[in-house]
Design a protein around this motif. Sequence first.
Motif, PDB file in Angstrom:
ATOM      1  N   ARG A   1      30.942 -31.712 -40.765  1.00  0.00           N
ATOM      2  CA  ARG A   1      30.066 -30.541 -40.703  1.00  0.00           C
ATOM      3  C   ARG A   1      28.683 -30.906 -40.159  1.00  0.00           C
ATOM      4  NH1 ARG A   1      30.777 -27.725 -46.664  1.00  0.00           N
ATOM      5  NH2 ARG A   1      33.012 -27.177 -46.540  1.00  0.00           N
ATOM      6  N   ALA A   2      28.178 -32.079 -40.559  1.00  0.00           N
ATOM      7  CA  ALA A   2      26.805 -32.447 -40.225  1.00  0.00           C
ATOM      8  C   ALA A   2      26.666 -33.065 -38.839  1.00  0.00           C
ATOM      9  CB  ALA A   2      26.268 -33.432 -41.271  1.00  0.00           C
ATOM     10  N   HIS A   3      27.743 -33.607 -38.296  1.00  0.00           N
ATOM     11  CA  HIS A   3      27.660 -34.292 -37.002  1.00  0.00           C
ATOM     12  C   HIS A   3      27.281 -33.298 -35.907  1.00  0.00           C
ATOM     13  CE1 HIS A   3      28.438 -37.065 -33.812  1.00  0.00           C
ATOM     14  NE2 HIS A   3      29.428 -36.342 -33.322  1.00  0.00           N
ATOM     15  N   PRO A   4      26.208 -33.565 -35.166  1.00  0.00           N
ATOM     16  CA  PRO A   4      25.735 -32.576 -34.191  1.00  0.00           C
ATOM     17  C   PRO A   4      26.479 -32.594 -32.865  1.00  0.00           C
ATOM     18  CG  PRO A   4      24.271 -34.466 -34.208  1.00  0.00           C
ATOM     19  CD  PRO A   4      25.280 -34.708 -35.285  1.00  0.00           C
ATOM     20  N   GLY A   5      27.229 -33.647 -32.606  1.00  0.00           N
ATOM     21  CA  GLY A   5      27.892 -33.779 -31.310  1.00  0.00           C
ATOM     22  C   GLY A   5      29.341 -33.346 -31.345  1.00  0.00           C
ATOM     23  N   PRO A   6      30.043 -33.505 -30.224  1.00  0.00           N
ATOM     24  CA  PRO A   6      31.458 -33.126 -30.161  1.00  0.00           C
ATOM     25  C   PRO A   6      32.311 -34.031 -31.039  1.00  0.00           C
ATOM     26  CG  PRO A   6      30.798 -34.279 -28.155  1.00  0.00           C
ATOM     27  CD  PRO A   6      29.543 -34.033 -28.930  1.00  0.00           C
ATOM     28  N   GLN A   7      33.414 -33.490 -31.503  1.00  0.00           N
ATOM     29  CA  GLN A   7      34.364 -34.273 -32.285  1.00  0.00           C
ATOM     30  C   GLN A   7      35.748 -33.680 -32.111  1.00  0.00           C
ATOM     31  OE1 GLN A   7      33.829 -33.802 -36.692  1.00  0.00           O
ATOM     32  NE2 GLN A   7      32.050 -32.579 -36.099  1.00  0.00           N
ATOM     33  N   ARG A   8      36.746 -34.491 -32.397  1.00  0.00           N
ATOM     34  CA  ARG A   8      38.122 -34.040 -32.236  1.00  0.00           C
ATOM     35  C   ARG A   8      39.037 -34.867 -33.140  1.00  0.00           C
ATOM     36  NH1 ARG A   8      37.131 -37.459 -27.822  1.00  0.00           N
ATOM     37  NH2 ARG A   8      38.687 -39.118 -27.540  1.00  0.00           N
ATOM     38  N   ARG A   9      40.236 -34.381 -33.318  1.00  0.00           N
ATOM     39  CA  ARG A   9      41.287 -35.125 -34.007  1.00  0.00           C
ATOM     40  C   ARG A   9      42.264 -35.640 -32.964  1.00  0.00           C
ATOM     41  NH1 ARG A   9      40.484 -34.345 -39.307  1.00  0.00           N
ATOM     42  NH2 ARG A   9      42.349 -35.559 -39.790  1.00  0.00           N
ATOM     43  N   GLU A  10      42.760 -36.841 -33.189  1.00  0.00           N
ATOM     44  CA  GLU A  10      43.628 -37.462 -32.194  1.00  0.00           C
ATOM     45  C   GLU A  10      44.603 -38.407 -32.899  1.00  0.00           C
ATOM     46  OE1 GLU A  10      43.079 -40.667 -28.540  1.00  0.00           O
ATOM     47  OE2 GLU A  10      41.476 -39.211 -28.908  1.00  0.00           O
ATOM     48  N   ALA A  11      45.857 -38.408 -32.435  1.00  0.00           N
ATOM     49  CA  ALA A  11      46.820 -39.385 -32.940  1.00  0.00           C
ATOM     50  C   ALA A  11      46.433 -40.750 -32.383  1.00  0.00           C
ATOM     51  CB  ALA A  11      48.237 -39.006 -32.507  1.00  0.00           C
ATOM     52  N   LEU A  12      46.134 -41.696 -33.259  1.00  0.00           N
ATOM     53  CA  LEU A  12      45.568 -42.980 -32.847  1.00  0.00           C
ATOM     54  C   LEU A  12      46.521 -44.124 -33.170  1.00  0.00           C
ATOM     55  CD1 LEU A  12      41.974 -42.380 -34.264  1.00  0.00           C
ATOM     56  CD2 LEU A  12      42.650 -42.309 -31.856  1.00  0.00           C
TER      57      LEU A  12
ATOM     58  N   GLU B   1      23.476 -43.005 -36.128  1.00  0.00           N
ATOM     59  CA  GLU B   1      23.452 -41.554 -35.998  1.00  0.00           C
ATOM     60  C   GLU B   1      24.381 -40.890 -37.019  1.00  0.00           C
ATOM     61  OE1 GLU B   1      24.497 -40.896 -31.955  1.00  0.00           O
ATOM     62  OE2 GLU B   1      22.622 -41.719 -31.155  1.00  0.00           O
ATOM     63  N   LEU B   2      25.563 -41.476 -37.209  1.00  0.00           N
ATOM     64  CA  LEU B   2      26.501 -40.918 -38.187  1.00  0.00           C
ATOM     65  C   LEU B   2      25.947 -41.056 -39.598  1.00  0.00           C
ATOM     66  CD1 LEU B   2      29.873 -42.260 -36.717  1.00  0.00           C
ATOM     67  CD2 LEU B   2      29.000 -39.922 -36.627  1.00  0.00           C
ATOM     68  N   ARG B   3      25.360 -42.207 -39.892  1.00  0.00           N
ATOM     69  CA  ARG B   3      24.778 -42.402 -41.224  1.00  0.00           C
ATOM     70  C   ARG B   3      23.642 -41.412 -41.467  1.00  0.00           C
ATOM     71  NH1 ARG B   3      23.742 -47.858 -41.312  1.00  0.00           N
ATOM     72  NH2 ARG B   3      25.660 -48.323 -42.445  1.00  0.00           N
ATOM     73  N   ALA B   4      22.798 -41.226 -40.464  1.00  0.00           N
ATOM     74  CA  ALA B   4      21.681 -40.297 -40.615  1.00  0.00           C
ATOM     75  C   ALA B   4      22.172 -38.867 -40.807  1.00  0.00           C
ATOM     76  CB  ALA B   4      20.753 -40.385 -39.399  1.00  0.00           C
ATOM     77  N   ALA B   5      23.228 -38.496 -40.085  1.00  0.00           N
ATOM     78  CA  ALA B   5      23.773 -37.147 -40.226  1.00  0.00           C
ATOM     79  C   ALA B   5      24.284 -36.921 -41.645  1.00  0.00           C
ATOM     80  CB  ALA B   5      24.889 -36.916 -39.211  1.00  0.00           C
ATOM     81  N   TYR B   6      24.987 -37.903 -42.187  1.00  0.00           N
ATOM     82  CA  TYR B   6      25.516 -37.753 -43.537  1.00  0.00           C
ATOM     83  C   TYR B   6      24.398 -37.758 -44.579  1.00  0.00           C
ATOM     84  CZ  TYR B   6      27.811 -38.776 -47.935  1.00  0.00           C
ATOM     85  OH  TYR B   6      28.214 -38.740 -49.251  1.00  0.00           O
ATOM     86  N   GLU B   7      23.470 -38.698 -44.439  1.00  0.00           N
ATOM     87  CA  GLU B   7      22.387 -38.782 -45.430  1.00  0.00           C
ATOM     88  C   GLU B   7      21.453 -37.582 -45.368  1.00  0.00           C
ATOM     89  OE1 GLU B   7      20.599 -42.576 -44.764  1.00  0.00           O
ATOM     90  OE2 GLU B   7      22.254 -43.674 -45.724  1.00  0.00           O
ATOM     91  N   GLY B   8      21.505 -36.843 -44.269  1.00  0.00           N
ATOM     92  CA  GLY B   8      20.703 -35.626 -44.155  1.00  0.00           C
ATOM     93  C   GLY B   8      21.329 -34.427 -44.848  1.00  0.00           C
ATOM     94  N   VAL B   9      22.555 -34.579 -45.341  1.00  0.00           N
ATOM     95  CA  VAL B   9      23.207 -33.489 -46.079  1.00  0.00           C
ATOM     96  C   VAL B   9      22.529 -33.364 -47.450  1.00  0.00           C
ATOM     97  CG1 VAL B   9      25.344 -32.661 -47.126  1.00  0.00           C
ATOM     98  CG2 VAL B   9      25.397 -33.836 -44.898  1.00  0.00           C
ATOM     99  N   PRO B  10      21.977 -32.216 -47.777  1.00  0.00           N
ATOM    100  CA  PRO B  10      21.303 -32.087 -49.078  1.00  0.00           C
ATOM    101  C   PRO B  10      22.310 -32.095 -50.233  1.00  0.00           C
ATOM    102  CG  PRO B  10      21.400 -29.954 -47.982  1.00  0.00           C
ATOM    103  CD  PRO B  10      21.913 -30.964 -46.995  1.00  0.00           C
ATOM    104  N   GLY B  11      21.870 -32.615 -51.360  1.00  0.00           N
ATOM    105  CA  GLY B  11      22.704 -32.613 -52.544  1.00  0.00           C
ATOM    106  C   GLY B  11      22.715 -31.269 -53.229  1.00  0.00           C
ATOM    107  N   ASP B  12      23.820 -30.953 -53.877  1.00  0.00           N
ATOM    108  CA  ASP B  12      23.936 -29.730 -54.667  1.00  0.00           C
ATOM    109  C   ASP B  12      23.515 -30.008 -56.103  1.00  0.00           C
ATOM    110  OD1 ASP B  12      25.114 -28.391 -52.457  1.00  0.00           O
ATOM    111  OD2 ASP B  12      27.063 -29.290 -52.969  1.00  0.00           O
ATOM    112  N   GLU B  13      22.843 -29.063 -56.723  1.00  0.00           N
ATOM    113  CA  GLU B  13      22.433 -29.244 -58.109  1.00  0.00           C
ATOM    114  C   GLU B  13      23.637 -29.242 -59.035  1.00  0.00           C
ATOM    115  OE1 GLU B  13      19.401 -27.291 -61.432  1.00  0.00           O
ATOM    116  OE2 GLU B  13      19.503 -26.482 -59.387  1.00  0.00           O
ATOM    117  N   ILE B  14      23.713 -30.265 -59.859  1.00  0.00           N
ATOM    118  CA  ILE B  14      24.828 -30.355 -60.797  1.00  0.00           C
ATOM    119  C   ILE B  14      24.514 -29.536 -62.048  1.00  0.00           C
ATOM    120  CG2 ILE B  14      26.199 -31.906 -62.247  1.00  0.00           C
ATOM    121  CD1 ILE B  14      25.560 -34.120 -60.180  1.00  0.00           C
TER     122      ILE B  14
END
Length: 263
Positions: free
Chosen positions: A199-210, A250-263
């Motif tokens: 959700r947070a990644h700003p660039g293109p992404q896809r699923r692929e059989a690898l 960039e991936l780490r920054a995108a994830y760490e930029g996700v705000p936490g939800d209040e528990i």
Amino acid sequence: MAEIEIDGGPADPARLAALGLLNYGHFTTLRAESGRARGLALHLDRLVRDCRTVFGAELDPAEVRARIRRVLPADGAPVIVRVTVFDPALGLERPAAPATPHLLVTTRPAPAAAPGPLRVRTTAYRRELPEVKHVGLFGLLHQRRLAQLDGYDDALLLDGAGRLAEGATWNLALHDGRALVWPDTDAALPGVTAALLARAHPGPQRREALAPDGLDRFVAAVAVNAGAGVRPIAAIDGTSFDPAHPAVAELRAAYEGVPGDEI
């Protein structure tokens, strides 16, 4: 200091023994800090969904949140919280008996520093009921052990068609320099951290059989889970990746930029 409770009270030995002897249940793991956790709603949804699959029973997400709040440190220090759903009344002979789920909630201190890069090897192994985060970890830990005995840090599992699926306790993502690529397989757990990163990644992404060969077209690879966040992978089998590649940051920054939800 670690905490452990069952249904909001002391974890008595008899009920703990029931979980250890039967080893039937499911769980989720999240990182909490200052009373907040990334992807809390997704973790709660997972517990509700998996409870229906594993026990044929309903789970109250509000109760789960209350149980988590009880074990959080008063000073807001970061901890890893695991919520395990099990029924101590079930036995080996009648696991199909009507179930009454109970909540085992534990904490441990979150790592103070980001873990280092992983070197992993591929292995043909499909986790039972891969869509559920269940407590049957023997096969995964055995594969991790075998990989470590062979000089690697962890195992990367292949599905029945020999395609990349998931790590022992993490999801895999790769970057080809233009797009984020996720394994396209039905043999991997749909991870909460992977969903948040997607959700947070700003660039293109896809699923692929690898396939495990031909990975040299990728510039970076990462392992993702709630405990470690985004962790670089230095090698898959004989293919090396740069753990310091900008895509990893960039991936780490995108994830760490996700705000936490209040528990």
